[in-house]
Design a protein around this motif. Structure first.
Motif, PDB file in Angstrom:
ATOM      1  N   GLY A 110       0.678  -1.825   2.515  1.00 30.58           N
ATOM      2  CA  GLY A 110       0.932  -3.193   2.739  1.00 30.58           C
ATOM      3  C   GLY A 110       0.141  -3.546   3.714  1.00 30.58           C
ATOM      4  N   VAL A 111       0.088  -5.046   3.738  1.00 30.33           N
ATOM      5  CA  VAL A 111      -0.740  -5.787   4.656  1.00 30.33           C
ATOM      6  C   VAL A 111       0.204  -6.969   5.112  1.00 30.33           C
ATOM      7  CG1 VAL A 111      -2.970  -6.711   5.430  1.00 30.33           C
ATOM      8  CG2 VAL A 111      -2.876  -4.923   3.923  1.00 30.33           C
ATOM      9  N   LEU A 112       0.511  -7.327   6.524  1.00 29.28           N
ATOM     10  CA  LEU A 112       1.212  -8.592   6.700  1.00 29.28           C
ATOM     11  C   LEU A 112       0.322  -9.594   7.181  1.00 29.28           C
ATOM     12  CD1 LEU A 112       3.880  -7.078   9.112  1.00 29.28           C
ATOM     13  CD2 LEU A 112       3.687  -7.241   6.620  1.00 29.28           C
ATOM     14  N   GLU A 113       0.538 -10.921   6.784  1.00 30.53           N
ATOM     15  CA  GLU A 113      -0.334 -11.963   7.163  1.00 30.53           C
ATOM     16  C   GLU A 113      -0.518 -12.133   8.818  1.00 30.53           C
ATOM     17  OE1 GLU A 113      -1.015 -14.634   4.768  1.00 30.53           O
ATOM     18  OE2 GLU A 113      -0.333 -13.481   3.205  1.00 30.53           O
ATOM     19  N   PHE A 164      -1.840  -3.426   9.099  1.00 27.54           N
ATOM     20  CA  PHE A 164      -1.929  -2.579   8.116  1.00 27.54           C
ATOM     21  C   PHE A 164      -1.223  -1.650   8.044  1.00 27.54           C
ATOM     22  CE2 PHE A 164      -6.125  -4.764   6.796  1.00 27.54           C
ATOM     23  CZ  PHE A 164      -6.336  -5.452   8.079  1.00 27.54           C
ATOM     24  N   PHE A 200     -11.205 -12.649   3.435  1.00 29.03           N
ATOM     25  CA  PHE A 200      -9.930 -11.980   3.773  1.00 29.03           C
ATOM     26  C   PHE A 200      -8.782 -12.067   2.922  1.00 29.03           C
ATOM     27  CE2 PHE A 200      -6.145 -11.452   6.309  1.00 29.03           C
ATOM     28  CZ  PHE A 200      -6.129 -10.121   6.290  1.00 29.03           C
ATOM     29  N   LEU A 260      -6.862  -9.461   0.567  1.00 25.61           N
ATOM     30  CA  LEU A 260      -5.774  -9.328   0.447  1.00 25.61           C
ATOM     31  C   LEU A 260      -4.840  -9.734  -0.591  1.00 25.61           C
ATOM     32  CD1 LEU A 260      -3.210  -8.347   2.645  1.00 25.61           C
ATOM     33  CD2 LEU A 260      -3.219 -10.765   3.634  1.00 25.61           C
ATOM     34  N   GLN A 269      -5.411  -6.617  -2.651  1.00 28.32           N
ATOM     35  CA  GLN A 269      -4.342  -5.405  -2.479  1.00 28.32           C
ATOM     36  C   GLN A 269      -3.115  -5.588  -2.854  1.00 28.32           C
ATOM     37  OE1 GLN A 269      -2.064  -5.132   0.389  1.00 28.32           O
ATOM     38  NE2 GLN A 269      -2.026  -3.031  -0.166  1.00 28.32           N
ATOM     39  N   ARG A 270      -2.448  -6.842  -2.928  1.00 25.03           N
ATOM     40  CA  ARG A 270      -1.178  -7.155  -3.145  1.00 25.03           C
ATOM     41  C   ARG A 270      -0.846  -7.329  -4.622  1.00 25.03           C
ATOM     42  NH1 ARG A 270       0.471 -11.457   1.602  1.00 25.03           N
ATOM     43  NH2 ARG A 270       0.694  -9.934   3.262  1.00 25.03           N
TER      44      ARG A 270
END
Lengths: 254, 254
Positions: A55-58, A105, B38, B42, B45-46
């Motif tokens: 997962g990746v946060l904003e 990340f 970016f 992202l 990735q999601r």
């Protein structure tokens, strides 16, 4: 212990998380300024074995469905703070370091497949010894992306020779959490001189009849930060992971 | 035809690429300015089912090991150029539109698993009919990331009822190129009103005894561009793919 209970617990106890909240995925952390985030996301895309993204946060976001009810700044047992590639602090929370342009990340961790190994009768030495998994910098280069490059870091588990095939087969089913081993046997072939002196984590005994087996490790980004020297980065301390709300089984392929 | 020969061929013939250079992976294209890269990375990735990334080039880079000997600006049969979400041109090369800040994303394509379907005796209607695969915008939302959001686009193949399970099993082994179907059967359940009027590509006959089966599609980013209106984007024209040097088998999991 549920994942939320584990995250609450580790707000005050700074110890490795292996074996806690069994059945739930643990994650490595890399937190970078927005200006470095594209390069790092690209690095992860190009190096899926050491950097599988869960997962990746904003930018500025501090929670998500992977850590419901928790704040990313205070739910990991211990953090590491890097400035220009140098470790400057190992705090137990990072509120004072937080900035609204930081991107978090969450990277898969091999602890996820350890349950599957144990259930299939494959021993996991650092769980038996109640210590941190041994991790080593190798002489294998990662695929560079933008400003980021550096060596592959691996975790090591000694596996009985007759169960190496099982360990490969079982972990292959978890590509999102490092997957199959990157190396089996001779440590010197990947630049490791002494298995008793890990670069991160704790040494474990290597009994007769076992073979050292090496998996790509989510600590790789920390070696990459040391090599690439971005202005600022926050990570977890090796072995001191984020316990997520995702079940290990979600990352298993058929 | 080798992949390089196919890319050379498609410099001058603007037709869909399905069935060409069998055994090699084809890719969807999304090319965006660095400032939007970016958010799109992202987004990918999601949304790994519609946007599995096979490769990402650095800003300004025009070739890579996936297209050796070719230039990304002139190796796809037809491109699409978008300004503020609107289609403004469908050229056969994009040298005039190129900028040094453009980042190229290569996204897996379901054509990769079609060979595996055919080899296992599962018919693929648009190859039998020598036309483009039918694709549809659905009412299923993708997971937003930064500025990007929009509907999931799917490709459809009519599969004989007795082979649906085979089609699921076979395509599940290719998670890097859309993987298992996202929907089997009733098109209205995902907001598709008429299978004979695809939003992209060509309609194919749906014989008695077959069931429409839907896979996440790499044209999804084009629907997302239309919905999210980035200032500038270049894509391939649907079905007019990049033929890469990667073998389909590289994307198969055990």
């Amino acid at each position: 212990m549920t994942p939320l209970e584990a995250r609450e617990h580790f707000r005050t106890e700074a110890r490795p998380t292996a074996g806690f909240a069994r059945g739930y995925a643990q994650a490595n952390l890399m937190i970078l300024p927005r200006e470095d985030a594209f390069d790092f996301l690209l690095f992860a895309q190009r190096n899926p074995k050491p950097c599988p993204l869960l997962g990746v946060l904003e930018p500025g976001q501090v929670s998500s469905d992977l850590l419901q009810g928790s704040d990313i700044r205070d739910c990991v047992p211990r953090y590491r703070v890097f400035e220009n590639g140098s470790l400057v602090d190992e705090p137990v929370q990072v509120f004072d370091y937080w900035r609204d342009d930081l991107v978090t990340f969450m990277i898969g961790c091999s602890f996820t497949f350890e349950d599957a190994l144990l259930e299939n009768g494959v021993p996991v030495a650092h769980i038996e010894n109640d210590c941190n998994v041994p991790m080593f910098r190798t002489n294998v280069a990662t695929e560079p992306a933008g400003q980021f490059s550096g060596p592959l870091v691996v975790s090591m588990r000694p596996i009985p020779a007759g169960q190496v095939a099982d360990a490969v087969r079982i972990t292959s089913r978890y590509p999102a959490v490092h997957g199959a081993p990157v190396h089996v046997g001779d440590p010197s072939a990947i630049g490791i001189s002494d298995l008793m002196s890990p670069d991160y984590g704790d040494a474990v005994p290597i009994p007769d009849g076992t073979i050292p087996v090496f998996w790509a490790c989510g600590v790789t980004p920390q070696a990459v930060v040391a090599a690439s020297k971005p202005s600022f980065a926050i990570t977890h301390a090796p072995g001191h992971m984020l316990v997520t709300d995702a079940r290990d089984l979600e990352y298993q392929v058929p």
